[in-house]
Motif scaffolding. Structure first.
Motif, PDB file in Angstrom:
ATOM      1  N   ARG A   1       0.908  -1.325   0.005  1.00 51.77           N
ATOM      2  CA  ARG A   1      -0.160   0.099  -0.032  1.00 51.77           C
ATOM      3  C   ARG A   1       0.972   1.280   0.004  1.00 51.77           C
ATOM      4  N   ARG A   2       0.709   2.185  -0.888  1.00 52.32           N
ATOM      5  CA  ARG A   2       1.362   3.304  -0.795  1.00 52.32           C
ATOM      6  C   ARG A   2       0.614   4.563   0.026  1.00 52.32           C
ATOM      7  N   LEU A   3       1.649   4.834   1.013  1.00 46.13           N
ATOM      8  CA  LEU A   3       1.069   5.727   1.900  1.00 46.13           C
ATOM      9  C   LEU A   3       2.177   6.938   2.046  1.00 46.13           C
ATOM     10  N   GLY A   4       1.383   7.998   2.746  1.00 45.80           N
ATOM     11  CA  GLY A   4       2.284   9.094   3.285  1.00 45.80           C
ATOM     12  C   GLY A   4       2.720   8.799   4.636  1.00 45.80           C
ATOM     13  N   VAL A   5       4.005   8.865   5.055  1.00 44.70           N
ATOM     14  CA  VAL A   5       4.290   8.689   6.330  1.00 44.70           C
ATOM     15  C   VAL A   5       5.251   9.901   6.892  1.00 44.70           C
ATOM     16  N   ILE A   6       4.732  10.463   8.137  1.00 47.71           N
ATOM     17  CA  ILE A   6       5.232  11.550   8.588  1.00 47.71           C
ATOM     18  C   ILE A   6       5.311  11.213  10.093  1.00 47.71           C
ATOM     19  N   THR A   7       6.769  11.477  10.436  1.00 52.68           N
ATOM     20  CA  THR A   7       7.264  10.954  11.760  1.00 52.68           C
ATOM     21  C   THR A   7       7.883  12.304  12.775  1.00 52.68           C
ATOM     22  N   TYR A   8       7.304  12.278  13.848  1.00 53.78           N
ATOM     23  CA  TYR A   8       7.758  13.336  14.928  1.00 53.78           C
ATOM     24  C   TYR A   8       8.195  12.692  16.318  1.00 53.78           C
ATOM     25  N   PRO A   9       9.281  13.450  16.885  1.00 53.06           N
ATOM     26  CA  PRO A   9       9.673  12.846  18.127  1.00 53.06           C
ATOM     27  C   PRO A   9       8.576  12.994  18.957  1.00 53.06           C
ATOM     28  N   LEU A  10       8.483  11.932  19.923  1.00 54.76           N
ATOM     29  CA  LEU A  10       7.529  11.911  21.102  1.00 54.76           C
ATOM     30  C   LEU A  10       7.465  12.906  21.901  1.00 54.76           C
ATOM     31  N   SER A  11       8.339  13.763  22.016  1.00 54.44           N
ATOM     32  CA  SER A  11       8.448  15.069  22.846  1.00 54.44           C
ATOM     33  C   SER A  11       7.548  15.984  22.450  1.00 54.44           C
ATOM     34  N   VAL A  12       7.021  16.368  21.103  1.00 52.09           N
ATOM     35  CA  VAL A  12       6.647  17.417  20.716  1.00 52.09           C
ATOM     36  C   VAL A  12       5.141  17.483  21.051  1.00 52.09           C
ATOM     37  N   ALA A  13       4.543  16.283  21.361  1.00 50.31           N
ATOM     38  CA  ALA A  13       2.966  16.417  21.750  1.00 50.31           C
ATOM     39  C   ALA A  13       2.895  15.174  22.473  1.00 50.31           C
ATOM     40  N   SER A  14       1.552  15.159  23.110  1.00 52.34           N
ATOM     41  CA  SER A  14       1.225  13.863  23.813  1.00 52.34           C
ATOM     42  C   SER A  14       0.338  13.013  22.691  1.00 52.34           C
ATOM     43  N   GLU A  15       0.263  11.576  23.031  1.00 50.72           N
ATOM     44  CA  GLU A  15      -0.418  10.711  21.861  1.00 50.72           C
ATOM     45  C   GLU A  15      -1.688  11.487  21.630  1.00 50.72           C
ATOM     46  N   ASP A  16      -2.585  11.819  22.704  1.00 50.13           N
ATOM     47  CA  ASP A  16      -3.932  12.331  22.335  1.00 50.13           C
ATOM     48  C   ASP A  16      -3.604  13.714  21.334  1.00 50.13           C
ATOM     49  N   GLU A  17      -2.885  14.529  21.729  1.00 50.97           N
ATOM     50  CA  GLU A  17      -2.643  15.701  20.833  1.00 50.97           C
ATOM     51  C   GLU A  17      -2.336  15.471  19.582  1.00 50.97           C
ATOM     52  N   MET A  18      -1.518  14.699  19.318  1.00 53.99           N
ATOM     53  CA  MET A  18      -0.906  14.233  17.933  1.00 53.99           C
ATOM     54  C   MET A  18      -1.869  13.460  16.968  1.00 53.99           C
ATOM     55  N   LEU A  19      -2.869  12.618  17.829  1.00 58.80           N
ATOM     56  CA  LEU A  19      -3.631  11.901  17.141  1.00 58.80           C
ATOM     57  C   LEU A  19      -5.036  13.017  16.713  1.00 58.80           C
ATOM     58  N   GLU A  20      -5.228  13.923  17.628  1.00 56.89           N
ATOM     59  CA  GLU A  20      -6.177  14.958  17.094  1.00 56.89           C
ATOM     60  C   GLU A  20      -5.909  15.680  16.028  1.00 56.89           C
ATOM     61  N   ALA A  21      -4.565  16.138  16.138  1.00 56.84           N
ATOM     62  CA  ALA A  21      -4.197  17.073  15.171  1.00 56.84           C
ATOM     63  C   ALA A  21      -3.951  16.333  13.789  1.00 56.84           C
ATOM     64  N   ALA A  22      -3.598  14.982  13.866  1.00 54.53           N
ATOM     65  CA  ALA A  22      -3.268  14.399  12.705  1.00 54.53           C
ATOM     66  C   ALA A  22      -4.764  14.039  11.950  1.00 54.53           C
ATOM     67  N   ILE A  23      -5.812  13.731  12.719  1.00 49.95           N
ATOM     68  CA  ILE A  23      -7.136  13.300  12.142  1.00 49.95           C
ATOM     69  C   ILE A  23      -7.624  14.632  11.511  1.00 49.95           C
ATOM     70  N   GLU A  24      -7.518  15.750  12.100  1.00 52.90           N
ATOM     71  CA  GLU A  24      -8.198  17.179  11.810  1.00 52.90           C
ATOM     72  C   GLU A  24      -7.471  17.466  10.509  1.00 52.90           C
ATOM     73  N   ALA A  25      -6.186  17.205  10.250  1.00 54.24           N
ATOM     74  CA  ALA A  25      -5.597  17.545   9.111  1.00 54.24           C
ATOM     75  C   ALA A  25      -5.660  16.586   8.143  1.00 54.24           C
ATOM     76  N   GLY A  26      -6.331  15.218   8.388  1.00 57.44           N
ATOM     77  CA  GLY A  26      -6.858  14.533   7.054  1.00 57.44           C
ATOM     78  C   GLY A  26      -6.018  13.088   6.845  1.00 57.44           C
ATOM     79  N   ALA A  27      -5.420  12.776   8.186  1.00 59.52           N
ATOM     80  CA  ALA A  27      -4.524  11.895   8.162  1.00 59.52           C
ATOM     81  C   ALA A  27      -5.460  10.618   8.628  1.00 59.52           C
ATOM     82  N   GLU A  28      -4.908   9.379   8.349  1.00 57.71           N
ATOM     83  CA  GLU A  28      -5.692   7.893   8.746  1.00 57.71           C
ATOM     84  C   GLU A  28      -5.562   7.505  10.087  1.00 57.71           C
ATOM     85  N   ASN A  29      -4.158   7.667  10.527  1.00 59.68           N
ATOM     86  CA  ASN A  29      -3.944   7.090  11.822  1.00 59.68           C
ATOM     87  C   ASN A  29      -2.638   7.439  12.357  1.00 59.68           C
TER      88      ASN A  29
END
Length: 249
Positions: free
Chosen positions: A135-163
Motif C-alpha cells: 500500500r502506498r502511503l504518506g508517512v510523517i514522523t515526529y519525536p515523541l516529545s513534541v506532543a502527547s499521543e492524544d494531541e498528535m492523534l487529534e491534530a493528525a485526524i483534523e489534518a486528514g490523516a488516517e492513523n
C-alpha cells in the motif's frame, strides 16, 4: 516490525550508514535536482523539494551543499537529467521487492537491477507485478516529545490523516498519498518541521524467513541499496526478533 524498516535497522546497527554517507549524499542530491525541476526552486512553493530538504537535513547534509544542488538544478545548464524509474520483482523465498530509482541511463540501471535479482536467486518482473501486495502511503514522523499521543492523534485526524502510531520515541502519522502534503503542512504549522516526511510502500502481507534465506535476501537488498541509481528499496519480509538480533550482531 517487518520489511524494509527492519533491514534498515539491522544495517544501521552494523554501522553501515556511516560508511555510506557520501553515497547517501549523492542520492539525496539527485532527489533535490529532480524535485527542483519538478516545480519551483523555492521550497515554500514546492512540496517535493521541501521533503527532499528534510531528508537532506536528516542525514546532516550541510546547508551549503543543499543550496548548491538546488542552484545547479535551477540554472540554465541544469546539470544531469534524471528520470524516475521503478522495478518490481521477487527475491529469495518469494519475497516481493520494489526498487525506486533516479537515473540518467535507463538501460544501464535496468540491466544492473536485473543482474542483482538473478545473482541472488530472484527474478525481475513487469511493472505492477508485486506492487499490488503493498500500500502506498504518506508517512510523517515526529519525536515523541513534541506532543502527547492524544494531541498528535487529534491534530493528525483534523489534518486528514488516517492513523497515528506512537512508540517509545516517535509519533508516526500515516495518510493517503493524495493527502500527504496537506497533512504534512498542517502538522508542520502546529508542531514544527517533522523528523521525516516521505511516501512509503507498506506491505499488506509478509513472508517469514529462516536465517539462510534472510542472509541471501539481505545481500540482494544491500547490493540494490548500494547502487548509485537506486533511491529506495522495499520488501515484504518478516523476521523473528531472535533472528533480527542475530543478523545485526
Amino acid at each position: 516490525m517487518a520489511g524494509h524498516s527492519q533491514f534498515k535497522n539491522i544495517m544501521h546497527r552494523k554501522g553501515a550508514q556511516d560508511a555510506k554517507r557520501s553515497k547517501q549524499f549523492a542520492k539525496i542530491i539527485r532527489e533535490l535536482t529532480v524535485a527542483t525541476r519538478a516545480g519551483l526552486p523555492d521550497p515554500a512553493s514546492n512540496p517535493r523539494l521541501r521533503s527532499a530538504i528534510t531528508a537532506a537535513r536528516d542525514v546532516n547534509m550541510p546547508k551549503d551543499t543543499i543550496d548548491r544542488a538546488i542552484k545547479k538544478a535551477s540554472g540554465a545548464a541544469g546539470g544531469e537529467d534524471y528520470i524516475e524509474v521503478r522495478y518490481e520483482g521477487y527475491g529469495p523465498a518469494g519475497v516481493a521487492v520494489i526498487v525506486e530509482g533516479l537515473t540518467d541511463n535507463r538501460n544501464r540501471t535496468a540491466s544492473d537491477v536485473r543482474a542483482a535479482f538473478s545473482k541472488y536467486g530472484g527474478s525481475l518482473g513487469e511493472t505492477n507485478s508485486v506492487s499490488f501486495m503493498f500500500r502506498r502511503l504518506g508517512v510523517i514522523t515526529y519525536p515523541l516529545s513534541v506532543a502527547s499521543e492524544d494531541e498528535m492523534l487529534e491534530a493528525a485526524i483534523e489534518a486528514g490523516a488516517e492513523n497515528v502510531v506512537s512508540s517509545e520515541t516517535t509519533h508516526e502519522v500515516t495518510c493517503e498519498v493524495e493527502a500527504f502534503f496537506t497533512v504534512r503542512d498542517s502538522l508542520e504549522t502546529r508542531f514544527g518541521e517533522p523528523e521525516s516526511a516521505k511516501l512509503d510502500w507498506r506491505p499488506e502481507n509478509t513472508v517469514s524467513l529462516d536465517e539462510e534465506k534472510a542472509r541471501t535476501l539481505f545481500k540482494l537488498l544491500d547490493v540494490l541499496e548500494d547502487h548509485d541509481d537506486v533511491q529506495n528499496v522495499y520488501a515484504n519480509f518478516d523476521l523473528s526478533d531472535e533472528l533480527a538480533e542475530k543478523l545485526s550482531a
